[in-house]
Scaffold this motif. Structure first.
Motif, short mmCIF file in Angstrom:
data_model
loop_
_atom_site.label_atom_id
_atom_site.label_comp_id
_atom_site.label_asym_id
_atom_site.label_seq_id
_atom_site.Cartn_x
_atom_site.Cartn_y
_atom_site.Cartn_z
N GLU A 86 -5.66 9.39 3.11
CA GLU A 86 -6.88 9.74 2.38
C GLU A 86 -7.59 8.51 1.81
N ARG A 87 -6.82 7.53 1.37
CA ARG A 87 -7.41 6.32 0.76
C ARG A 87 -7.82 5.29 1.80
N GLY A 88 -7.64 5.60 3.08
CA GLY A 88 -8.04 4.67 4.12
C GLY A 88 -6.99 3.64 4.48
N GLY A 89 -5.84 3.69 3.84
CA GLY A 89 -4.80 2.71 4.11
C GLY A 89 -4.27 2.79 5.53
N ARG B 280 0.83 -1.21 0.00
CA ARG B 280 0.00 0.00 0.00
C ARG B 280 0.86 1.26 0.00
N ARG C 150 -6.85 1.19 7.93
CA ARG C 150 -6.86 -0.26 7.78
C ARG C 150 -5.62 -0.89 8.41
N GLU D 130 2.01 1.74 -3.48
CA GLU D 130 0.93 2.28 -4.30
C GLU D 130 0.76 3.78 -4.08
N ALA D 131 0.88 4.22 -2.82
CA ALA D 131 0.77 5.65 -2.52
C ALA D 131 1.91 6.43 -3.19
N GLU E 144 1.26 6.58 -6.91
CA GLU E 144 0.23 7.57 -7.22
C GLU E 144 0.80 8.98 -7.23
N ALA F 165 -1.72 10.64 0.79
CA ALA F 165 -2.52 9.73 -0.03
C ALA F 165 -2.87 8.47 0.73
N PHE F 166 -1.93 7.96 1.51
CA PHE F 166 -2.14 6.74 2.29
C PHE F 166 -3.28 6.93 3.29
#
Length: 461
Positions: free
Chosen positions: A354-357, A126, A360, A129-130, A133, A351-352
């Motif tokens: 904001e995306r809920g990562g 994750r 989680r 991925e951030a 992005e 971003a991490f």
């Protein structure tokens, strides 16, 4: 050697300033030989093609091929048809290697020291991925000089998160991004010194780095005792600033009691002082509901500090602090050259979250830490039934009060020799207490190592 392109040395700086004697190809051979012997050109390195090196040196290609051939004959280089000329000789073949103890740091078999999260649980996919992005969508203007105080996007994300999850009273301009809590405390202490403060109260016991931060700013760290209800507010006389860990006191594990929180706020208002609140371990609670920040009760007199060092990894080097408006200009003035973490990392964290990562990840590791804590408590009850355990309701460590009167200093040293990393509670005190207590961290302890680690500790005792 595999034809890897990762160890090319086409721009190596050759020292041709030696005595101007002999043919030029011999001088080039001497320079290359010295670069290999000094380790500038390590074994396996691909040298530039003869045409390129000749062009760089403004000489004939024949001169370069002669120098290469000489070093191939001496065993320094290896030449194969259709492949690059590579370094064959290594200094290690001639020089004795250093003892392993001088070259490497020994990693303990079992790490029961506090201060680290589970490094195995870092959310690599994750986080990647951030980062991806950010690197693919951020406009080119984001790659300029970093904004002072932190990137506005991360400051807004942190302000929203602190309001939502920690009950803080803050807006994006109030948040400053830094490398961690210690740096943030150091910056604020510099401003306190500039404002005429001479001392700062510090919980006893507490992190040594906190006392170091106070001293680095030219202030005196005044130890204040901690009991089962948290810091003794009634012992703060003579100071106007204090560093506290109210959500989960380190290392005792106590939570600042409601009456003490009210007394701390009243004290700060009465003396027109400043409370430096380290929101330590606030994200990890197991047996009781989370408590909000003291800063939310008195934002005009409390500076709030936090970081991702315990929730994600200290290697990221991202922290923050929220200041009362009346202190913002003073802290900026006292730290004119303050830096921020890399912008790309700041945007990745934004971003991490904001995306809920981030949420989680916290839910996943809370479950893991709770199970590991339960396993550690059960193992201690089995192998050390005469010991007493406190501070288990939250965080990533607990206190093990040993029965009898063992020499905990000697125990820590013997454990280190056996590959077991332990820490004595007196490490965090200003004066030894004589109470044989260990601070056992389980954040970076592998699940399968819990029982072997406790069994080893019991055998050493």
């Amino acid at each position: 050697m595999p034809e890897s392109q990762t160890n090319l040395s086409w721009d190596v700086l050759l020292d041709l300033s030696g005595p101007d004697v002999g043919p030029r190809h011999e001088r080039l051979a001497r320079a290359l030989r010295a670069a290999v012997r000094d380790g500038v050109l390590p074994v396996g390195t691909a040298l530039p093609p003869s045409r390129k090196l000749a062009a760089d040196l403004a000489c004939s290609r024949w001169l370069v091929t002669q120098a290469y051939a000489q070093l191939v004959a001496e065993g320094y280089l290896e030449a194969r048809t259709g492949a690059a000329t590579r370094v064959l000789w290594s200094p290690s073949r001639e020089r004795p290697s250093r003892p392993a103890s001088a070259a490497t740091t020994t990693v303990p078999r079992h790490d029961l020291a506090p201060g680290l999260p589970d490094l195995r649980a870092f959310p690599r996919r994750r986080w990647a991925e951030a980062l991806r992005e950010v690197l693919t969508t951020a406009p080119h203007t984001e790659f300029g000089l970093p904004p002072r105080g932190g990137h506005p996007r991360l400051r807004a994300v942190l302000a929203e998160y602190l309001r939502r999850c920690r009950g803080a009273s803050t807006t994006p301009p109030d948040v400053t991004v830094c490398s961690g809590v210690t740096e943030g405390v150091t910056r604020v202490c510099r401003a306190l010194a500039a404002a005429g403060f001479t001392s700062v109260a510090v919980e006893d016991p507490s992190w040594g780095r906190t006392r170091d931060a106070v001293a680095a700013a030219g202030l005196t760290a005044v130890p204040v005792p901690v009991d089962e209800d948290g810091v003794r507010v009634d012992r703060l006389g003579g100071t106007r600033a204090v560093v506290v860990t109210p959500a989960h006191q380190f290392p005792t594990g106590t939570v600042l009691a409601p009456a003490r929180r009210a007394a701390l706020v009243a004290w700060a208002r009465d003396v027109d002082g400043l409370v430096l609140e380290d929101d330590y371990d606030a994200d990890f609670r197991y047996d009781r509901r989370p408590v909000g920040t003291v800063q939310g009760m008195a934002p005009a007199h409390v500076a709030l500090f936090g970081s991702v060092s315990k929730t994600l990894s200290p290697a990221l080097g991202i922290g923050w602090y929220v200041l009362p408006p009346t202190w913002a200009d003073a802290v900026r003035a006292a730290n004119p050259a303050a830096s921020t973490p890399p912008v790309v990392d700041q945007l990745a964290l934004a971003a991490f979250v904001e995306r809920g990562g981030y949420d989680r990840h916290l839910r996943a590791v809370r479950s893991r830490y709770r199970a590991r804590r339960d396993a550690l408590v059960a193992a201690l009850a089995t192998h050390l039934p005469d010991s007493r355990i406190t501070g288990v309701a939250a965080g990533l460590h607990l206190l093990l009060h040993l029965g009898g009167s063992p020499d905990t200093g000697a125990l820590v040293r013997r454990a280190a020799a056996e590959g077991l990393n332990l820490v004595d509670l007196d490490t965090y005190r200003t004066e030894p207490s004589g109470d044989p207590t260990l601070v056992l961290g389980y954040g970076n302890l592998a699940d399968h190592a819990v029982v072997p680690a406790v069994a080893l500790l019991a055998s050493l005792l």
